[in-house]
Design a protein around this motif. Structure first.
Motif, PDB file in Angstrom:
ATOM      1  N   ASP A  45       1.049  -1.112   0.134  1.00 53.19           N
ATOM      2  CA  ASP A  45      -0.009   0.030   0.038  1.00 53.19           C
ATOM      3  C   ASP A  45       0.947   1.876   0.084  1.00 53.19           C
ATOM      4  O   ASP A  45       1.891   0.737   0.842  1.00 53.19           O
ATOM      5  N   VAL A  66       1.159   1.336  -4.328  1.00 49.46           N
ATOM      6  CA  VAL A  66       0.180   1.764  -4.996  1.00 49.46           C
ATOM      7  C   VAL A  66      -0.655   2.244  -3.955  1.00 49.46           C
ATOM      8  O   VAL A  66      -0.549   1.698  -2.781  1.00 49.46           O
ATOM      9  N   ASP A  69      -7.224   0.777  -4.191  1.00 41.50           N
ATOM     10  CA  ASP A  69      -7.466   0.399  -5.673  1.00 41.50           C
ATOM     11  C   ASP A  69      -7.701   0.622  -6.514  1.00 41.50           C
ATOM     12  O   ASP A  69      -8.557   0.419  -7.937  1.00 41.50           O
ATOM     13  N   GLN A  70      -5.629   0.096  -6.990  1.00 42.33           N
ATOM     14  CA  GLN A  70      -5.179   0.167  -8.041  1.00 42.33           C
ATOM     15  C   GLN A  70      -4.393  -0.842  -8.091  1.00 42.33           C
ATOM     16  O   GLN A  70      -2.760  -0.622  -8.312  1.00 42.33           O
ATOM     17  N   PRO A  72      -2.000  -3.641  -8.749  1.00 39.69           N
ATOM     18  CA  PRO A  72      -1.741  -4.495 -10.579  1.00 39.69           C
ATOM     19  C   PRO A  72      -2.700  -5.659 -10.918  1.00 39.69           C
ATOM     20  O   PRO A  72      -1.992  -6.410  -9.497  1.00 39.69           O
ATOM     21  N   SER A  73      -2.424  -5.815 -11.424  1.00 41.83           N
ATOM     22  CA  SER A  73      -3.365  -7.331 -12.039  1.00 41.83           C
ATOM     23  C   SER A  73      -2.742  -7.883 -11.854  1.00 41.83           C
ATOM     24  O   SER A  73      -3.059  -9.189 -12.166  1.00 41.83           O
ATOM     25  N   TRP A  93      -9.451  -6.181  -0.755  1.00 42.67           N
ATOM     26  CA  TRP A  93      -8.764  -5.435  -1.867  1.00 42.67           C
ATOM     27  C   TRP A  93      -8.790  -6.340  -3.145  1.00 42.67           C
ATOM     28  O   TRP A  93      -8.487  -6.172  -3.900  1.00 42.67           O
TER      29      TRP A  93
END
Length: 306
Positions: A45, A66, A69-70, A72-73, A93
């Motif tokens: 985070d 990051v 809410d973003q 990485p995939s 999350w």
């Protein structure tokens, strides 16, 4: 038997340390360095990343921060460093992303974590050597309708509860299971929990412990006005609907909370619908069975654990 699925050796791991725990920051430092030395990418985070260099947290320079809410995939695994609450917050999350979650328990009780505080390197080694497996855990989809319109939505891993606010008055909560009326509870509130959440607030309120892997919700009143109102276990696929019907006179307030992390203020007439979520949580379970864990953690006789 709950189906288990193998987790491929991760190329990128997200670490989620407890926000206010110096022990968790030390564990995050050790884990990040260990993974970095073996060529595994590490994500945290951004708020944790900003604290590197303080409170015993020393992240390698290659660590990426990051927003939650973003994420990485290409994150392959979430490692929660803390207690059950930390694991639940971490899972919120990534559950919809299908990312498996494994917990390292740095607290005292810990029903959900697969590894203990002395096993940090063990879990990391098991991960990169492909020895981790995940099991599905039921989650709860929640909808709040106000004046017939969709007002709010959320997904819970552990539980949802409806409770009076600062003014301690009995709420009247009309409750249905599927299309069938269950009860009009007069109580301080009502807990609806998943099997995973059955050992949390539900247990403290006198509800039953439910084995993982079952597809049920437990409905448990909080301090009911009548002793005949007992906890009830129902199919999660039938769904549970609760309507706040009273009191209609005098000053009263109430709120809805999911997993202790999401909260909204309710109004009289609000309708809360709960049913099985489309995607389960992918959880790395403890190596011991839930019954062995209960025996060890709660001091029940017959436990084979130390």
């Amino acid at each position: 038997m709950i189906p288990r699925q193998p987790i491929a050796p991760p190329k990128r791991v997200m670490l989620y340390p407890r926000e206010d725990g110096p022990a968790a920051y030390g564990a995050a430092t050790q884990a990040a360095m260990w993974l970095h030395e073996r060529g595994v990418g590490v994500v945290v985070d951004q708020r944790v990343h900003a604290r590197s260099g303080t409170n015993g947290l020393e992240l390698p320079a290659a660590t990426v921060g990051v927003p939650l809410d973003q994420i990485p995939s290409d994150v392959d695994l979430m490692v929660a460093l803390g207690g059950d609450g930390t694991l639940l917050r971490a899972s919120r999350w990534v559950a919809d992303m299908g990312v498996p979650v494994v917990g390292v328990n740095l607290g005292d009780l810990g029903f959900l974590s697969a590894y203990g505080r002395e096993q940090l390197v063990d879990v990391l080694r098991d991960a990169i050597e492909g020895r981790l497996n995940w099991e599905p855990r039921l989650r709860m989809g929640v909808e709040v309708r106000r004046d017939g319109e969709l007002f709010a939505t959320e997904t819970a891993v552990n539980d949802v509860y409806i409770k009076h606010g600062q003014i301690p008055r009995l709420l009247r909560l009309a409750t249905r299971v599927g299309d069938h009326e269950l009860a009009s509870y007069k109580a301080d509130g009502l807990i609806v929990s998943t099997p995973l959440g059955s050992t949390a607030y539900n247990l403290a309120a006198g509800g039953p412990i439910v084995a993982p892997g079952t597809e049920v919700f437990t409905i448990t009143p909080i301090c009911p006005h009548s002793l005949t109102l007992r906890p009830v276990v129902v199919s999660a696929h039938d769904g549970v609907t609760v309507t706040w019907e009273g009191p209609t006179q005098g000053v009263s307030d109430g709120y809805l909370t999911a997993d202790g992390a999401w909260k909204i203020t309710l109004q009289l007439g609000d309708e809360i619908k709960m049913r099985a979520a489309a995607k389960p949580l992918r959880l790395v379970p403890a190596k011991a069975s839930v019954f062995e864990v209960l025996g060890a953690k709660m001091g029940w006789s017959g436990s084979g654990l130390a």
